[in-house]
Structure formats: C-alpha cells, structure tokens
Design a protein around this motif. Structure first.
Motif: not given
Ligand code: SF4
Ligand code: HEM
Lengths: 556, 103
Positions: A414-417, A420-425, A457-463
């Motif tokens: 799981a990404c931080p979402g 924590y994350c400023a880009l998250a949805n 937590g968003c389309i960047n797909a870090c997770g």
């Molecule tokens: S996927 Fe989106 S919400 Fe999750 S860490 Fe990356 S930028 Fe942040």
C-alpha cells in the motif's frame, strides 16, 4: 557489499555541504521557494500533508547493520520513531523538519548513504531482485551492474534534465522478483549458450496513469556493452521524448508512439556509434565491481537439517513461518528469510526504530551483516543458516516481525495514500489494514494461497495496483473516497496489467468486495494448486463481475 | 461561503492556519473564517505576503463548514491535515493537542 571509495565520499560530502548552505539561505530568506524547491527535491526532501518527507536511497535494496541502525537513530532523533519502507526499495521519513534535514543527510553520509536522485527527472535509484546473491534460482548477482549504472548515472549532466523520471530494475533469475517489465528499462541478467553473461533488455514499461508493459528490444546484450547500450537508449529518449506534456513524457509513451521495431532500430543506430567507445566496460572493471558483491564465505552447517525438521514438528507457528517466509538459498544449508512488515492489521512497510535495531542485530549475528529491502515492502535476511532459523524466528516474534504471510493475501502493498500524501485522492493504508484484519486467520490465508493485493491512493500507482492480482485504486468522487478494483495484474516474468472489473466501491464496502472476489475464486478453482492469478487467466473477469454486481448489471 | 487559509510552515513543514489574531496557528480551531468575497481576498493577500516573507509554503484557501461551533473542513484531505493520519491517532495534531481539546 559495495563500499564508498574516496570519490564517492567526496561527492556525497560535497553534496551535503551544498545542501546545508542551500537550506540556510532558504531559511534566512535569501532564496525563494521557487528556487529552492527543485534543490530540496534533488536531495529527497518533499512536502507532504503534515510535514516534510525525506526519501533515502537504498541502492538495489541492500543495507548493512550499521546503516540500518543509523536509519533507526534518525527515526528516533529526528522523526517520530518509525520509517516507511517503500515499493522503490527506499525508506521514507514522514516528519523531519526542513532545518534538520542537512544534519540527517550528514548522518547518512557517515554510513555511506544519501538521498540523491530519489526525486526529479533523472535516473532514479536502480532497483534489484531483493534475493540477489542469495537465491538458489539465480544465474548471477545483478547488483554489480546496478552499482555500475548508479556510478555512471549519478550527477551525469546528460541525464540530469530528462523529459521525465527514469527507473531501471535488474534481475538475475528467470523468476522476476524485481518487476522489471514495469520499469523504464528492465534488465534480465542471463547466460548465453557460450556461458557468457549478458542481458535481455526491456524498455518502456511503467505504471502511473498509462500503465504499459516493457518491450524486449534485445535478447542478449553482452555485459561489457551495458553502458554503451543504455546510453544509446537514453540518447534516443532524451532527443525524442515528449517534453511538451508531463503525462506523455515517460519513455513508455515514446516507445509506444514510435513503435517497438522502429525504436529498437534507432537505439541500434545510436549504439553503433558508441559500441567501441570508452563506454565499453573493461573486464577488469566489471570484475572489480563484482568483487564488492562476492558472496560471503558460508560454512557448511549441515547440522541444521535434522534440527529444523524436529523443531518444525514441535512448533506449528515456526513450521508455517519456515514454509511461508524462508526460501531456498544457493547453499543448501542456508535459507533466505523474509521479514514480514505486514503484521495483521498493521501498516504495510512501517518499522519502528526498535524493530530496525533488532533486525540490525539479527543481520549482524545471523546473516553476514546483510539486510535487503524488497519492493513488496518487506525486509530480507539473505544468508541465514537453517541451524539458526529458530533463534531468528524467536527474536522476530518478540518484535512482532514473524508474521508468516509472505506472498499471501495479507502481504499487501500500500502506498502512503491520503493519510500522508499531498497528491492522494483516497486513503490506502486503512484499506490494507481492514483487508488484513478480515483475512487474519492463518488457516484461511493458507487455503487461499498466493495472492497479491496492491493499493494506490491515486493514479500515480506508487502502490503498484496495476500489477496486483487484485488491485485497488483510490479515486475521489463527489468529495468522497471510492475504490476501483482491477483484476488479473501481475508484476513478474508473466507481467500483465489488471483490468477494471466495474464500478468502484465505497470505503466501507471495499473489503466485502475483496472477500467476494476471493470466495468466487475459491469456488471456481480447479484445485488448491490453481492460484488466483492462474484461475483468473483461465476464466476471465465474468464470474467475478457477476459475483460483485449480479447478472443484470453486467454492462457496468 | 466559509473559507480559511492554510499552509505549511517553512522551517518544519507543519500544517498551520491563519488565526484571527494574524498569527499562524498549529491547529485549525481558531482559524479566521472568511464569510464573503472581500474577506477571502484578504485571506489570499495575507497568504501571498506570508509566502513572500518566507514564513510558509503551499498556501491554500480551503472550504470549511461549522459543525457544533467547530471548524470542519469540507475535504477529507483537509480534515486529515487538521488531525493527523487516520490510523495513527498517536501522531499529528490529534495527539499533540489532545490535552487542550479535552480540557
Ligand atoms: S499513488 Fe498517489 S497517493 Fe499513493 S503515494 Fe503515490 S502519489 Fe501518493
Ligand atoms: C511523496 C510522496 C510521493 C509522491 C509525490 C509520488 C509521486 C509519484 C508520481 C507523480 C508518479 C507518477 C509518475 C509518472 O507516471 O510519470 C509516481 C509513480 C510511482 N511512485 Fe511515487 N510518489 C510518492 C510516494 C511513493 C512511495 C511511498 C512509493 C513506494 C511505496 C512510490 C513509488 C512509485 C512507483 C513504484 C511508481 C510507479 C512506477 C512508475 O514510475 O511508473 N512513490 N509517484
């Protein structure tokens, strides 16, 4: 393990001094935020929702115990007593003060660590199979090549202003544990018929908003040509990559728009000019770097076998941990231990300072001073004698680090979402926790078998949700969180991108939906040997859609 | 319309809100609420000037509501900024100001 030479020490030392000066000038108001932001990002410092965040590079995921202890100390002295291990084999601290970051970087430099190239449009930290140099199925250790790439790309002017970030991953085994096909360049180290080492070269994979599987543009690149060929790829990208649109700037878009064959042709044409240049790696250099990664001297410890069998009989917990978290080592008297950072209901990838120190102690005592970070957000002790497994297990148990779930449904990425994350949805971690709690039963997890859930937590797909067998993507709909489910993704030697199964689920319904999917799988699998991903590939999405949405809303 | 001004403090990145007294506060409770266009403009200007004075970064005017006399940000993102990570109530504002809000 690689040790810094004088050049590396100077380079990192100078960079920290520069950064200290930049922070001082920023705090005194001498430089503006617009001027400073790219400078702090070049040193791994982001701004998140609650505070700054520092991302520390762990090249090819390899650490020694001194380094791990230092990470623990930083977590304690400058942060809130924990760190987050990420899918990029890095560690992130979530609460450092900007004014402390130069001191933190100094502490890191003392143990040969840094945060350089963990951000920005450069060649990022090269990632590698976390079992490198240990796994029984490996042809050769890929880390020396990752180190060569690191040295070559660090501060390289030609690669400091690429169209977009650039990620390289290497593996040395057929079984791909480094997800190389979803990287900008993936290198699969292998031997040709003559027994020489070289690489299958994959280009143009990636996740984010446009997930793509890399194309193999060369089946065998001799090891000596690693840098000349990579340079050729980088030149084609640097010249033709789209700088007009951030969302189309990754090399995957270039490969896609140019076409695989034409792209490969351009690379070969460029390579022709470079092949015989000074970029060709002399054998002596290759061997010198490889020597840093020479396997530790492992004594035969055959006594471990008998003891292990007996202990497993006595202790069911130990037996299932060995079964799930210990994998075969090159040396038959040893095993590779996965330390799960996924306790039931826990935060994937988080470790406290105390846990980090305990792991450092274990590495020093039982694993030839080596620790690895896996892209699945776990840690690894790569060289543990079977005879020592029980001691390691009990020490891990004391620290809540002995969850026997590697590769099972609760081993969730799981990404931080949005926590924590400023880009998250949407939030990721609480979703992971709820799924983990729902499937807490060890017996049920065993019954389900290998199943990878990955959450972004968003389309960047870090997770990595695109390559989750079950992927969850958080989106924001009318101000509320919603989770889109994808099925059938996979990030190994048979990489596939998951397909959206239907409309999304509210936070309070998403765990039920996952359970429905799992129950559907259990109901239709041909045998316990047919894993979730195999079953999905056989039957396709329909049975799952029907179970989730009913027959009538099939079109959803 | 109800809006407040928020940012992160330059030196340590901690989330802050502009208070009625013109100071940047570490908790949202006493943030200055703008209830009409001119007041929002004033907030925006205050944000600009604090940014230029290098006090704060990432300035934003955010939508809020008042629920039981307390400021309630409309977006979950802003509620999380105002409290801390939802799964670790021992961290962030919710932990630091527990005493104060219990009192
Ligand atoms: S996927 Fe989106 S919400 Fe999750 S860490 Fe990356 S930028 Fe942040
Ligand atoms: C500060 C928080 C973070 C920010 C701002 C951030 C930003 C981004 C962005 C913008 C992308 C999309 C890149 C693109 O498509 O061009 C991305 C992708 C990615 N990030 Fe993050 N990220 C953050 C945290 C993380 C964490 C914690 C991890 C590891 C757990 C991570 C690993 C990845 C991976 C694996 C990808 C997808 C691979 C790819 O580049 O295609 N990121 N990130």
């Amino acid at each position: 393990m690689y040790r810094y030479d004088e050049f590396d020490h100077d380079f990192v030392g100078q960079r920290v001094a520069q950064y200290r000066d930049q922070v001082e000038r920023r705090l005194s108001g001498e430089i503006t935020e617009d001027a400073f932001k790219p400078l702090r990002l070049m040193n791994g410092v982001y701004l998140q929702l609650h505070a700054y965040m520092l991302r520390v590079a762990i090249p090819y995921g390899t650490l020694n115990s001194t380094q791990m202890r230092r990470l623990a100390r930083i977590a304690r002295d400058y942060d809130k007593g924990y760190g987050h291990f990420t899918t990029r084999q890095n560690i992130q601290f979530n609460w450092p003060k900007l004014s402390d970051t130069p001191a933190i970087l100094e502490e890191l430099a003392e143990v040969e660590m840094h945060a350089i190239q963990t951000s920005g449009n450069c060649i990022r930290n090269v990632s590698a199979d976390h079992f490198s140099g240990a796994a029984a199925d490996e042809v050769a250790d890929p880390r020396p090549y990752a180190e060569i790439l690191r040295q070559w790309s660090s501060n390289h002017p030609e690669y400091s202003f690429l169209p977009r970030k650039f990620k390289i991953a290497v593996t040395g085994a057929e079984r791909d544990r480094a997800a190389i096909q979803v990287h900008d360049i993936g290198l699969h180290l292998k031997r040709n018929e003559a027994g020489e080492l070289g690489f299958a070269v994959y280009v143009g994979g990636g996740q984010g908003r446009t997930p793509m599987i890399a194309r193999k543009i060369r089946d065998f690149l001799p090891e000596a040509d690693l840098l000349s060929y990579t340079t050729a790829i980088m030149r084609v990208y640097n010249l033709n990559g789209r700088r007009d649109n951030k969302y189309k700037a990754r090399i995957k878009i270039l490969v896609h728009e140019t076409g695989e064959a034409e792209f490969a042709r351009q690379v070969e044409a460029e390579w022709d000019k470079l092949k015989a240049s000074e970029l060709k790696l002399p054998d002596a250099d290759l061997r010198a770097i490889a020597a840093y990664f020479a396997p530790p001297e492992l004594q035969d410890r055959a006594e471990g076998w008998a003891g292990l069998a007996a202990r497993k009989k006595d202790d069911e917990g130990f037996a299932s941990w060995v079964r799930q978290n210990v994998t075969p080592h090159k040396h038959p008297d040893y095993g590779v231990v996965t330390i799960s950072l996924k306790p039931i209901g826990g935060v994937p990838g988080d470790a406290t300072d105390v846990q980090m120190e305990a792991i450092a102690d274990l590495a020093e005592r039982y694993s030839h001073d080596e620790i690895r970070v896996s892209h699945e957000q776990n840690l690894v002790l790569p060289h543990v004698a079977l005879a020592d497994l029980e001691k390691v297990y009990h020490a891990l148990l004391e620290q809540d680090l002995a969850t026997a779930n590697a590769g099972l449904i609760t081993d969730i990425i799981a990404c931080p979402g949005l926590d924590y994350c400023a880009l998250a949805n949407a939030r990721s971690i609480p979703v992971a926790q709820e799924i983990s709690n729902r499937f807490a039963s060890a017996q049920r997890q065993q019954e389900i078998g290998a199943l990878k859930i990955k959450i972004s937590g968003c389309i960047n797909a870090c997770g990595h949700h695109h390559v989750g067998h079950i992927g969850l993507l958080g989106v924001e709909k009318k101000g509320a969180e919603l989770y889109q489910i994808t099925l059938g993704g996979s990030g190994d030697e048979n990489t596939s991108i998951g397909q959206i199964v239907g409309r999304g689920f509210e936070p309070e319904k998403v765990t039920d939906a996952v359970e429905t999917i799992v129950d559907t799988y259990l109901g239709l699998r041909e045998s316990a040997e047919e894993t979730f991903i195999d079953a999905y590939r056989r039957v396709g999405p329909e049975p799952f859609k029907e179970a989730l949405y009913g027959k009538t809303s099939r079109a959803a | 319309m109800m809006k407040v001004l928020t940012a992160n403090r330059l030196t340590d990145g901690i989330a802050v809100w502009l208070g009625a007294n013109g100071r940047w506060l570490e908790r949202i409770d006493h943030a200055l609420i703008a209830r009409h266009r001119e007041a929002v403009d004033a907030l925006e200007q205050a944000g600009q000037s604090a940014f230029h004075d290098n006090l704060i970064v990432d300035v934003a005017v955010i939508d809020v509501d008042e629920v039981d006399g307390e400021i309630y940000p409309i977006r979950l993102r802003e509620r999380i900024r105002a409290k801390g990570p939802t799964f670790r109530t021992d961290l962030g504002k919710q932990a630091e100001f527990q005493q104060a809000s219990a009192a």
